[in-house]
Design a protein around this motif. Sequence first.
Motif, PDB file in Angstrom:
ATOM      1  N   GLY A 110       1.012  -1.173   0.079  1.00  0.00           N
ATOM      2  CA  GLY A 110      -0.105   0.008   0.126  1.00  0.00           C
ATOM      3  C   GLY A 110       0.924   1.272   0.055  1.00  0.00           C
ATOM      4  O   GLY A 110       2.271   1.091   0.286  1.00  0.00           O
ATOM      5  N   ALA A 165      -0.821  -7.629  -7.958  1.00  0.00           N
ATOM      6  CA  ALA A 165      -0.487  -8.851  -8.671  1.00  0.00           C
ATOM      7  C   ALA A 165       0.088  -8.776  -9.855  1.00  0.00           C
ATOM      8  O   ALA A 165      -0.321  -7.440 -10.768  1.00  0.00           O
ATOM      9  CB  ALA A 165      -1.707  -9.926  -8.986  1.00  0.00           C
ATOM     10  N   GLY A 189      -5.339  -5.759  -3.100  1.00  0.00           N
ATOM     11  CA  GLY A 189      -5.727  -4.655  -2.434  1.00  0.00           C
ATOM     12  C   GLY A 189      -6.418  -4.520  -1.022  1.00  0.00           C
ATOM     13  O   GLY A 189      -6.998  -3.562  -0.446  1.00  0.00           O
ATOM     14  N   ARG A 215     -15.967  -2.718  -9.703  1.00  0.00           N
ATOM     15  CA  ARG A 215     -14.280  -2.237  -9.872  1.00  0.00           C
ATOM     16  C   ARG A 215     -14.319  -1.426 -11.189  1.00  0.00           C
ATOM     17  O   ARG A 215     -13.653  -0.367 -11.092  1.00  0.00           O
ATOM     18  CB  ARG A 215     -13.594  -3.427 -10.194  1.00  0.00           C
TER      19      ARG A 215
HETATM   20  N1  UDP Z   1       1.155  -1.493  -4.400  1.00  0.00           N
HETATM   21  C1  UDP Z   1       2.251  -1.383  -3.528  1.00  0.00           C
HETATM   22  N2  UDP Z   1       3.489  -1.342  -4.354  1.00  0.00           N
HETATM   23  C2  UDP Z   1       3.612  -1.183  -5.713  1.00  0.00           C
HETATM   24  C3  UDP Z   1       2.380  -1.343  -6.457  1.00  0.00           C
HETATM   25  C4  UDP Z   1       1.250  -1.592  -5.787  1.00  0.00           C
HETATM   26  O1  UDP Z   1       2.099  -1.397  -2.421  1.00  0.00           O
HETATM   27  O2  UDP Z   1       4.672  -1.115  -6.185  1.00  0.00           O
HETATM   28  C5  UDP Z   1      -0.233  -1.555  -3.676  1.00  0.00           C
HETATM   29  C6  UDP Z   1      -1.216  -0.443  -3.946  1.00  0.00           C
HETATM   30  O3  UDP Z   1      -0.918   0.477  -3.243  1.00  0.00           O
HETATM   31  C7  UDP Z   1      -2.386  -1.324  -3.632  1.00  0.00           C
HETATM   32  C8  UDP Z   1      -2.152  -2.855  -4.031  1.00  0.00           C
HETATM   33  O4  UDP Z   1      -0.850  -2.852  -4.103  1.00  0.00           O
HETATM   34  O5  UDP Z   1      -2.689  -1.091  -2.038  1.00  0.00           O
HETATM   35  C9  UDP Z   1      -2.880  -3.481  -5.085  1.00  0.00           C
HETATM   36  O6  UDP Z   1      -2.830  -2.812  -6.142  1.00  0.00           O
HETATM   37  P1  UDP Z   1      -3.827  -3.125  -7.275  1.00  0.00           P
HETATM   38  O7  UDP Z   1      -5.273  -2.665  -6.974  1.00  0.00           O
HETATM   39  O8  UDP Z   1      -3.162  -2.439  -8.457  1.00  0.00           O
HETATM   40  O9  UDP Z   1      -3.618  -4.549  -7.373  1.00  0.00           O
HETATM   41  P2  UDP Z   1      -4.698  -5.839  -7.357  1.00  0.00           P
HETATM   42  O10 UDP Z   1      -4.814  -6.307  -6.008  1.00  0.00           O
HETATM   43  O11 UDP Z   1      -6.049  -5.436  -8.217  1.00  0.00           O
HETATM   44  O12 UDP Z   1      -4.096  -6.955  -8.244  1.00  0.00           O
END
Ligand code: UDP
Length: 244
Positions: A110, A165, A189, A215
Motif C-alpha cells: 500500500g 499482482a 488491495g 471495480r
Molecule cells: N502497491 C504497492 N506497491 C507497488 C504497487 C502497488 O504497495 O509497487 C499496492 C497498491 O498501493 C495497492 C495494492 O498494491 O494497495 C494493490 O494494487 P492493485 O489494485 O493495482 O492490485 P490488485 O490487487 O488489483 O492486483
Amino acid sequence: MPEKIDIHGVKIDNVTMKEALDFVIEGLNQETTYKIYTPNSEIIMQANRDPELMAVLNDAHLLVPDGAGVVLASKILGRNLKQKVSGIDLVKNILNTTHRRPISFFILGGKPGVPEKASINILSEYPKAKIVGFHHGYFKDDDVSDIIKQINDSRAEILLVGLGAPKQEKWIHKHAHELNAKVVMGVGGTIDVFAGTATLAPEFMRKSGFEWLYRLIKQPSRYKRMMDLPRFMLLTLRKKLKIK
Ligand code: UDP
C-alpha cells in the motif's frame, strides 16, 4: 493435501473457506514458510502469458479461487471447485480466530500511510490480533534486505503482502526462503480495504459474481486489464467445446 483443480494451467486448491482457514492455522505450526496466493481470472490469464508467473503460482502451498469467474470456469470444465474463497474473506477469517489464539501479523504494501491506517482499523475490530510491524509497498530493490530484517525482527507469524499482482506473488516467491514468518500471503488491495482507502463491492454484487462491474465503475482505468475477464471466459468455452 487438498485436491488440485487445473484451471488453464493454474492448479487451484479445491477448498472451502473453512478448509483454507484450517490450512493456514496448521501452517502456523509447520517448519516451512507457507506461500499462499489468491488467483482470480485476471491473474490466471496473466499466467498464461507469463511462464514465470505460472511457475510461481504452481509452487504455492495453497492457491484459493478468488473470484466467481474461476468457480464458474471450473463448473463449465466439469471440475467443480467447491466455492469462491476470496483473499479478503480469508484474511478476515484468520483475524476472527485471534480471539481463540493470538496471531502476530506484519503488513507490507500500500501507499505510505496506508498500512498504518489498516493496522489501526484491524486492531479496533480484532483487538486480539497483534500487528507487530508494517511497511509501505513502494520501496526500492536496495531496501529489500532492510525490510526483510524488519519483518524477521518483528517475529510476525503471518506476513500479508499487498503489492498488486503479479508483483506480490513474484516478490514472495523470491524472498520466502529469507523470511521467518510461517505464512506469507499475497493479498492485493486488501490492505487498502482495511485502511478505508478502497471499498469492497456491496454484498449482493460480491455474491452474484458482479464484483468486476463494481471495480470497473470505481476504477474505469482498469478496463484494459479487465479485458482478461472475457478472454478468460472465451478460453474456458473454447476448451469446453474443444475448439483449438
Ligand atoms: N502497491 C504497492 N506497491 C507497488 C504497487 C502497488 O504497495 O509497487 C499496492 C497498491 O498501493 C495497492 C495494492 O498494491 O494497495 C494493490 O494494487 P492493485 O489494485 O493495482 O492490485 P490488485 O490487487 O488489483 O492486483
